[in-house]
Design a protein around this motif. Structure first.
Motif, PDB file in Angstrom:
ATOM      1  N   GLU A   1       0.827  -1.205   0.000  1.00 14.03           N
ATOM      2  CA  GLU A   1       0.000   0.000   0.000  1.00 14.03           C
ATOM      3  C   GLU A   1       0.866   1.263   0.000  1.00 14.03           C
ATOM      4  O   GLU A   1       0.352   2.359   0.215  1.00 14.03           O
ATOM      5  CB  GLU A   1      -0.927   0.001   1.217  1.00 14.03           C
ATOM      6  CG  GLU A   1      -1.901  -1.177   1.274  1.00 14.03           C
ATOM      7  CD  GLU A   1      -2.728  -1.163   2.558  1.00 14.03           C
ATOM      8  OE1 GLU A   1      -3.498  -0.217   2.753  1.00 14.03           O
ATOM      9  OE2 GLU A   1      -2.557  -2.095   3.370  1.00 14.03           O
ATOM     10  N   LEU A   2       2.169   1.099  -0.239  1.00  7.27           N
ATOM     11  CA  LEU A   2       3.095   2.239  -0.175  1.00  7.27           C
ATOM     12  C   LEU A   2       3.300   2.917  -1.533  1.00  7.27           C
ATOM     13  O   LEU A   2       4.268   3.666  -1.708  1.00  7.27           O
ATOM     14  CB  LEU A   2       4.453   1.777   0.379  1.00  7.27           C
ATOM     15  CG  LEU A   2       4.504   1.466   1.877  1.00  7.27           C
ATOM     16  CD1 LEU A   2       5.836   0.815   2.248  1.00  7.27           C
ATOM     17  CD2 LEU A   2       4.304   2.744   2.704  1.00  7.27           C
TER      18      LEU A   2
ATOM     19  N   ASN B   1       6.601  -4.571  -7.934  1.00  3.14           N
ATOM     20  CA  ASN B   1       5.177  -4.463  -7.622  1.00  3.14           C
ATOM     21  C   ASN B   1       4.489  -3.314  -8.367  1.00  3.14           C
ATOM     22  O   ASN B   1       3.347  -2.968  -8.061  1.00  3.14           O
ATOM     23  CB  ASN B   1       4.988  -4.293  -6.106  1.00  3.14           C
ATOM     24  CG  ASN B   1       5.262  -5.580  -5.349  1.00  3.14           C
ATOM     25  OD1 ASN B   1       4.421  -6.475  -5.317  1.00  3.14           O
ATOM     26  ND2 ASN B   1       6.455  -5.690  -4.760  1.00  3.14           N
ATOM     27  N   GLY B   2       5.217  -2.734  -9.349  1.00  2.00           N
ATOM     28  CA  GLY B   2       4.630  -1.691 -10.178  1.00  2.00           C
ATOM     29  C   GLY B   2       4.244  -0.447  -9.399  1.00  2.00           C
ATOM     30  O   GLY B   2       3.256   0.216  -9.739  1.00  2.00           O
TER      31      GLY B   2
ATOM     32  N   CYS C   1       9.338  11.415   6.025  1.00  2.30           N
ATOM     33  CA  CYS C   1       9.095  10.268   5.150  1.00  2.30           C
ATOM     34  C   CYS C   1       7.832   9.536   5.627  1.00  2.30           C
ATOM     35  O   CYS C   1       7.510   9.535   6.818  1.00  2.30           O
ATOM     36  CB  CYS C   1      10.258   9.276   5.196  1.00  2.30           C
ATOM     37  SG  CYS C   1      11.872  10.025   5.021  1.00  2.30           S
ATOM     38  N   ASP C   2       7.164   8.878   4.672  1.00  8.87           N
ATOM     39  CA  ASP C   2       6.016   8.053   5.035  1.00  8.87           C
ATOM     40  C   ASP C   2       6.465   6.755   5.699  1.00  8.87           C
ATOM     41  O   ASP C   2       5.747   6.198   6.544  1.00  8.87           O
ATOM     42  CB  ASP C   2       5.205   7.703   3.783  1.00  8.87           C
ATOM     43  CG  ASP C   2       4.646   8.937   3.102  1.00  8.87           C
ATOM     44  OD1 ASP C   2       4.080   9.783   3.820  1.00  8.87           O
ATOM     45  OD2 ASP C   2       4.777   9.055   1.870  1.00  8.87           O
ATOM     46  N   ALA C   3       7.640   6.248   5.282  1.00  8.25           N
ATOM     47  CA  ALA C   3       8.131   4.965   5.802  1.00  8.25           C
ATOM     48  C   ALA C   3       9.642   5.014   5.954  1.00  8.25           C
ATOM     49  O   ALA C   3      10.330   5.815   5.309  1.00  8.25           O
ATOM     50  CB  ALA C   3       7.737   3.836   4.853  1.00  8.25           C
TER      51      ALA C   3
ATOM     52  N   LEU D   1       5.681  -2.169  12.464  1.00 10.20           N
ATOM     53  CA  LEU D   1       6.407  -2.847  11.396  1.00 10.20           C
ATOM     54  C   LEU D   1       5.391  -3.506  10.472  1.00 10.20           C
ATOM     55  O   LEU D   1       4.487  -4.210  10.934  1.00 10.20           O
ATOM     56  CB  LEU D   1       7.330  -3.916  11.992  1.00 10.20           C
ATOM     57  CG  LEU D   1       8.556  -3.408  12.748  1.00 10.20           C
ATOM     58  CD1 LEU D   1       9.156  -4.513  13.597  1.00 10.20           C
ATOM     59  CD2 LEU D   1       9.601  -2.899  11.764  1.00 10.20           C
ATOM     60  N   LEU D   2       5.536  -3.264   9.182  1.00  9.23           N
ATOM     61  CA  LEU D   2       4.661  -3.927   8.218  1.00  9.23           C
ATOM     62  C   LEU D   2       5.098  -5.393   8.073  1.00  9.23           C
ATOM     63  O   LEU D   2       6.275  -5.724   8.316  1.00  9.23           O
ATOM     64  CB  LEU D   2       4.723  -3.200   6.872  1.00  9.23           C
ATOM     65  CG  LEU D   2       4.203  -1.751   6.922  1.00  9.23           C
ATOM     66  CD1 LEU D   2       4.339  -1.076   5.558  1.00  9.23           C
ATOM     67  CD2 LEU D   2       2.745  -1.706   7.381  1.00  9.23           C
TER      68      LEU D   2
END
Length: 337
Positions: free
Chosen positions: A140-141, A165-166, A189-191, A214-215
């Motif tokens: 979802e990033l 993952n395009g 940053c988002d992540a 953590l994802l």
């Protein structure tokens, strides 16, 4: 040149030549300590505590090498290095060994002229995000800004992950680990992407650790291991078998607490390991008590893991892949015989 000056000059040249020809073990003994490159700002692996004393799994690995060489785990000097600085520092002989969460890769062993020994931590790369972002998966990033260290396998892995993952991403590259963390926790940053262990360490020192998660995706294999230069087999053997000894001690049930009692064991493997039956240390160019000194002063691998990154520490990491092979993990020492 006067005769006395000529003699002094010749002695100096001979001494320099001898140093140039000497191996790392001889250099280390001449200095009186092992110069070890570490992270310096990674909680759980290599970072000073509130008293300024270096602590962590990589730090203890370094102390084990010093205990094997000198019989004294304190004879070690730590040099904090960034990800970009670490390999050149080893190549240029600024340090004797690198114990700094570094992934073994084919290109580093060939093009960089380095040798990795037995890993001291099996890891994989992941993503840390603020819970407020409202996502549950790295997939979802798409379009996210991602904080990442330069000069690492991490940066390449992330690029591969987003491409495969395009998805699009915008890397925010910052060389210093501490500054990278500040940028992420400040919301630049988002992540944040790195090894899962490093992300756990980063989260544990966050202003509000409970605000981050953590994802679940682990996007790479990251066998982290101490590193030495090509071309010095004896030094490679010492560092490699020091790691093996830490693992073997745990498998044999030898701890820092019972190692003296174990000297009385009739188990031939334990007697050989602890030097009661001599020979193993001599083969490495060390004292026969090399493994005894490691365990007595630093502990076995399980003790090191539990006190630095284990479930009862702020990082709270389970053994997982870093359990002994007998417990379903990857930690496996070749026979010490």
């Amino acid at each position: 040149m006067k005769p006395l000056k000529m003699v002094v000059a010749c002695i100096s040249i001979l001494a320099m030549s001898a140093m140039a020809m000497a191996g790392t073990l001889d250099d280390v003994k001449a200095k009186g300590y092992v110069d070890v490159g570490i992270n310096g700002s990674l909680f759980g692996f290599g970072m000073p505590d509130e008293k300024g004393e270096m602590k962590g799994l990589d730090v203890d690995t370094a102390k084990a090498i010093a205990a094997a060489v000198f019989g004294d785990a304190s004879k070690v000097k730590f040099t904090a290095l960034t990800a970009v600085q670490r390999l050149p520092a080893l190549q240029s002989k600024e340090i004797d060994v690198l114990c700094r969460n570094t992934t073994q890769t084919l290109s580093r062993e060939t093009q960089s002229g380095l040798n990795f020994v037995q890993p001291n931590y099996y890891d994989g790369q992941g993503f840390l995000v603020p819970k407020a972002l409202g996502i549950k998966s790295a997939k979802e990033l798409d379009g996210a800004t991602v904080c990442v260290l330069p000069g690492t396998t991490t940066e390449m892995n992330a690029a591969d992950f987003f491409r495969a993952n395009g998805m699009k991403w915008s890397p925010v590259v910052i060389e210093n680990t501490a500054e990278l963390n500040k940028a992420f926790f400040a919301g630049r940053c988002d992540a944040l992407t790195s090894d899962m262990s490093q992300l756990a360490g980063n989260r544990s020192v966050a202003p509000n650790p409970e605000d981050y998660m953590l994802l679940p995706e682990v996007i790479s294999k990251e066998p982290l291991a101490p590193v030495v230069r090509h071309g010095d087999d004896q030094w490679f053997d010492i560092v490699n078998w020091t790691m093996m000894a830490l693992i073997e001690a745990e498998e044999l049930g030898i701890t820092s607490q019972n190692v003296d009692d174990m000297l009385k064991s009739e188990n031939p493997g334990i007697k050989r390991f602890l030097g009661v039956t001599p020979g193993m240390g001599q083969m490495l160019g060390l004292d026969n008590e090399w493994a005894y000194n490691i365990v007595k002063q630093v502990g076995n691998y399980g003790e090191i893991f539990e006190r630095n990154v284990g479930p009862d520490t702020p990082l709270g990491i389970p053994r997982g892949l870093n359990a002994l092979w007998t417990d379903g993990g990857q930690m496996y020492a070749s026979p010490i015989r």
